[in-house]
Design a protein around this motif. Sequence first.
Motif, PDB file in Angstrom:
ATOM      1  N   HIS A 155     -29.342 -20.756  -2.162  1.00 10.07           N
ATOM      2  CA  HIS A 155     -30.234 -21.902  -2.007  1.00 10.07           C
ATOM      3  C   HIS A 155     -29.958 -22.838  -3.174  1.00 10.07           C
ATOM      4  O   HIS A 155     -29.133 -22.514  -4.063  1.00 10.07           O
ATOM      5  CB  HIS A 155     -31.701 -21.443  -1.978  1.00 10.07           C
ATOM      6  CG  HIS A 155     -32.057 -20.424  -3.019  1.00 10.07           C
ATOM      7  ND1 HIS A 155     -32.185 -20.748  -4.357  1.00 10.07           N
ATOM      8  CD2 HIS A 155     -32.279 -19.082  -2.930  1.00 10.07           C
ATOM      9  CE1 HIS A 155     -32.504 -19.664  -5.043  1.00 10.07           C
ATOM     10  NE2 HIS A 155     -32.550 -18.627  -4.205  1.00 10.07           N
ATOM     11  N   PRO A 156     -30.593 -23.992  -3.256  1.00  7.68           N
ATOM     12  CA  PRO A 156     -30.282 -24.931  -4.343  1.00  7.68           C
ATOM     13  C   PRO A 156     -30.535 -24.388  -5.748  1.00  7.68           C
ATOM     14  O   PRO A 156     -29.995 -24.937  -6.716  1.00  7.68           O
ATOM     15  CB  PRO A 156     -31.193 -26.128  -4.043  1.00  7.68           C
ATOM     16  CG  PRO A 156     -31.309 -26.116  -2.555  1.00  7.68           C
ATOM     17  CD  PRO A 156     -31.419 -24.653  -2.213  1.00  7.68           C
ATOM     18  N   VAL A 180     -34.521 -21.221   1.597  1.00  6.08           N
ATOM     19  CA  VAL A 180     -35.470 -22.182   1.025  1.00  6.08           C
ATOM     20  C   VAL A 180     -36.175 -21.568  -0.186  1.00  6.08           C
ATOM     21  O   VAL A 180     -37.241 -21.999  -0.597  1.00  6.08           O
ATOM     22  CB  VAL A 180     -36.498 -22.688   2.073  1.00  6.08           C
ATOM     23  CG1 VAL A 180     -35.783 -23.417   3.199  1.00  6.08           C
ATOM     24  CG2 VAL A 180     -37.358 -21.553   2.627  1.00  6.08           C
ATOM     25  N   ALA A 181     -35.525 -20.537  -0.771  1.00  9.13           N
ATOM     26  CA  ALA A 181     -36.017 -19.901  -2.006  1.00  9.13           C
ATOM     27  C   ALA A 181     -37.473 -19.452  -1.874  1.00  9.13           C
ATOM     28  O   ALA A 181     -38.272 -19.628  -2.797  1.00  9.13           O
ATOM     29  CB  ALA A 181     -35.843 -20.830  -3.205  1.00  9.13           C
ATOM     30  N   ARG A 182     -37.785 -18.886  -0.703  1.00 12.14           N
ATOM     31  CA  ARG A 182     -39.150 -18.398  -0.434  1.00 12.14           C
ATOM     32  C   ARG A 182     -40.193 -19.466  -0.732  1.00 12.14           C
ATOM     33  O   ARG A 182     -41.264 -19.183  -1.281  1.00 12.14           O
ATOM     34  CB  ARG A 182     -39.424 -17.115  -1.219  1.00 12.14           C
ATOM     35  CG  ARG A 182     -38.580 -15.950  -0.750  1.00 12.14           C
ATOM     36  CD  ARG A 182     -38.875 -14.662  -1.499  1.00 12.14           C
ATOM     37  NE  ARG A 182     -38.103 -13.559  -0.943  1.00 12.14           N
ATOM     38  CZ  ARG A 182     -37.944 -12.375  -1.529  1.00 12.14           C
ATOM     39  NH1 ARG A 182     -38.518 -12.144  -2.691  1.00 12.14           N
ATOM     40  NH2 ARG A 182     -37.241 -11.427  -0.944  1.00 12.14           N
ATOM     41  N   GLY A 183     -39.854 -20.689  -0.373  1.00 14.94           N
ATOM     42  CA  GLY A 183     -40.788 -21.803  -0.501  1.00 14.94           C
ATOM     43  C   GLY A 183     -40.716 -22.550  -1.812  1.00 14.94           C
ATOM     44  O   GLY A 183     -41.315 -23.619  -1.960  1.00 14.94           O
ATOM     45  N   ASN A 215     -18.070 -23.562   5.869  1.00 11.82           N
ATOM     46  CA  ASN A 215     -18.123 -22.100   5.948  1.00 11.82           C
ATOM     47  C   ASN A 215     -19.451 -21.510   5.459  1.00 11.82           C
ATOM     48  O   ASN A 215     -19.501 -20.368   5.016  1.00 11.82           O
ATOM     49  CB  ASN A 215     -16.973 -21.456   5.169  1.00 11.82           C
ATOM     50  CG  ASN A 215     -15.642 -21.566   5.877  1.00 11.82           C
ATOM     51  OD1 ASN A 215     -15.299 -22.618   6.393  1.00 11.82           O
ATOM     52  ND2 ASN A 215     -14.879 -20.492   5.903  1.00 11.82           N
ATOM     53  N   VAL A 216     -20.538 -22.269   5.548  1.00  9.29           N
ATOM     54  CA  VAL A 216     -21.853 -21.762   5.147  1.00  9.29           C
ATOM     55  C   VAL A 216     -22.806 -21.818   6.329  1.00  9.29           C
ATOM     56  O   VAL A 216     -22.821 -22.796   7.086  1.00  9.29           O
ATOM     57  CB  VAL A 216     -22.442 -22.564   3.966  1.00  9.29           C
ATOM     58  CG1 VAL A 216     -23.874 -22.118   3.651  1.00  9.29           C
ATOM     59  CG2 VAL A 216     -21.568 -22.399   2.727  1.00  9.29           C
ATOM     60  N   ALA A 217     -23.577 -20.755   6.504  1.00  9.92           N
ATOM     61  CA  ALA A 217     -24.628 -20.670   7.514  1.00  9.92           C
ATOM     62  C   ALA A 217     -25.927 -20.324   6.800  1.00  9.92           C
ATOM     63  O   ALA A 217     -25.924 -19.925   5.631  1.00  9.92           O
ATOM     64  CB  ALA A 217     -24.289 -19.616   8.563  1.00  9.92           C
ATOM     65  N   ALA A 218     -27.053 -20.451   7.490  1.00 10.78           N
ATOM     66  CA  ALA A 218     -28.352 -20.159   6.877  1.00 10.78           C
ATOM     67  C   ALA A 218     -29.250 -19.471   7.892  1.00 10.78           C
ATOM     68  O   ALA A 218     -29.218 -19.791   9.082  1.00 10.78           O
ATOM     69  CB  ALA A 218     -29.009 -21.445   6.385  1.00 10.78           C
ATOM     70  N   ILE A 219     -30.043 -18.526   7.397  1.00 13.90           N
ATOM     71  CA  ILE A 219     -30.933 -17.774   8.289  1.00 13.90           C
ATOM     72  C   ILE A 219     -32.367 -17.788   7.744  1.00 13.90           C
ATOM     73  O   ILE A 219     -32.865 -16.768   7.269  1.00 13.90           O
ATOM     74  CB  ILE A 219     -30.440 -16.330   8.510  1.00 13.90           C
ATOM     75  CG1 ILE A 219     -30.079 -15.662   7.164  1.00 13.90           C
ATOM     76  CG2 ILE A 219     -29.226 -16.309   9.433  1.00 13.90           C
ATOM     77  CD1 ILE A 219     -29.876 -14.164   7.266  1.00 13.90           C
ATOM     78  N   PRO A 220     -33.036 -18.930   7.794  1.00 15.97           N
ATOM     79  CA  PRO A 220     -34.415 -18.973   7.298  1.00 15.97           C
ATOM     80  C   PRO A 220     -35.343 -18.086   8.110  1.00 15.97           C
ATOM     81  O   PRO A 220     -35.261 -18.051   9.339  1.00 15.97           O
ATOM     82  CB  PRO A 220     -34.790 -20.449   7.455  1.00 15.97           C
ATOM     83  CG  PRO A 220     -33.914 -20.936   8.570  1.00 15.97           C
ATOM     84  CD  PRO A 220     -32.621 -20.199   8.398  1.00 15.97           C
ATOM     85  N   LYS A 221     -36.223 -17.387   7.413  1.00 16.14           N
ATOM     86  CA  LYS A 221     -37.245 -16.603   8.100  1.00 16.14           C
ATOM     87  C   LYS A 221     -38.408 -17.518   8.464  1.00 16.14           C
ATOM     88  O   LYS A 221     -38.817 -18.373   7.667  1.00 16.14           O
ATOM     89  CB  LYS A 221     -37.755 -15.483   7.194  1.00 16.14           C
ATOM     90  CG  LYS A 221     -38.909 -14.707   7.814  1.00 16.14           C
ATOM     91  CD  LYS A 221     -39.687 -13.931   6.771  1.00 16.14           C
ATOM     92  CE  LYS A 221     -40.967 -13.373   7.358  1.00 16.14           C
ATOM     93  NZ  LYS A 221     -41.781 -12.654   6.356  1.00 16.14           N
TER      94      LYS A 221
END
Length: 266
Positions: A155-156, A180-183, A215-221
């Motif tokens: 994350h950022p 999203v760094a757990r918010g 080559n980056v993917a994201a899987i937000p909960k």
Amino acid sequence: MSDFHRLGLGTYRNTDPDACSNAVETALETGYRHVDTAQMYDNESHVGHGIAAADVERDDVFLATKLDTDNLVPDAVHESTAESLEKLDTEYLDLLYVHWPIETYDPAETLPALDELAEAGTIRHVGLSNFTPDLLDEAIERLEAPVFAHQVEMHPLLQQDELHERALADDHWLVAYCPVARGEVADVPELVEIGEKHDATPYQVSLAWLLAKENVAAIPKATSKAHIVENYGALDVDLDDEDIARIDGIEREERLVDFPAAPWNK
């Protein structure tokens, strides 16, 4: 073979049967086609119910799970994968990760078992998770199947430049969990200001920043329909080069998933 979708649904700590299956069903009907779970999450059956309930064909869903840390000796790899298939109500997995290279992980024994599953067609792709660069290089050397994805916290506030460069060099996906760094991204001034510029939330900006990288993917909960839809809206956020450079330049760093036995602490 299912296409890989760069924005997926994470299901960590979503153990309530109805909440989990409803989240998966809602995500798929919103447009997601990538669902991520793990043996450790104790929710594979709920995920399977959600996929079955959605008006989406199984072959159109990219489904990933992860081997638990005590299931990494060869017999356990095979047996626990068979159990995961049954719980998920599927004949194959699109992606199977080694969740953590700790405890029963032995590259000389674990990795050939993954190759066997790939050769048999039980899994379509082999993945690794939470590997250090050295462990990643060792695994890539030992595996016969190509590494399709490496899943790490990203994350950022934890930008993983070295692992991203390695993903580009090897041409595998770097899949960001906690994207999203757990918010916590809601309190990062750069993300708030860029969000205002694009009429987007800081969460959407964080996801858009990840998805802007090759080559980056994201899987937000997410569990609620509102958050599932909000995260999906990141696909419509078009960050410009200045936005990306500004986020790349954030100096604050924070790793959220950490414990003494983690590979980077050895």
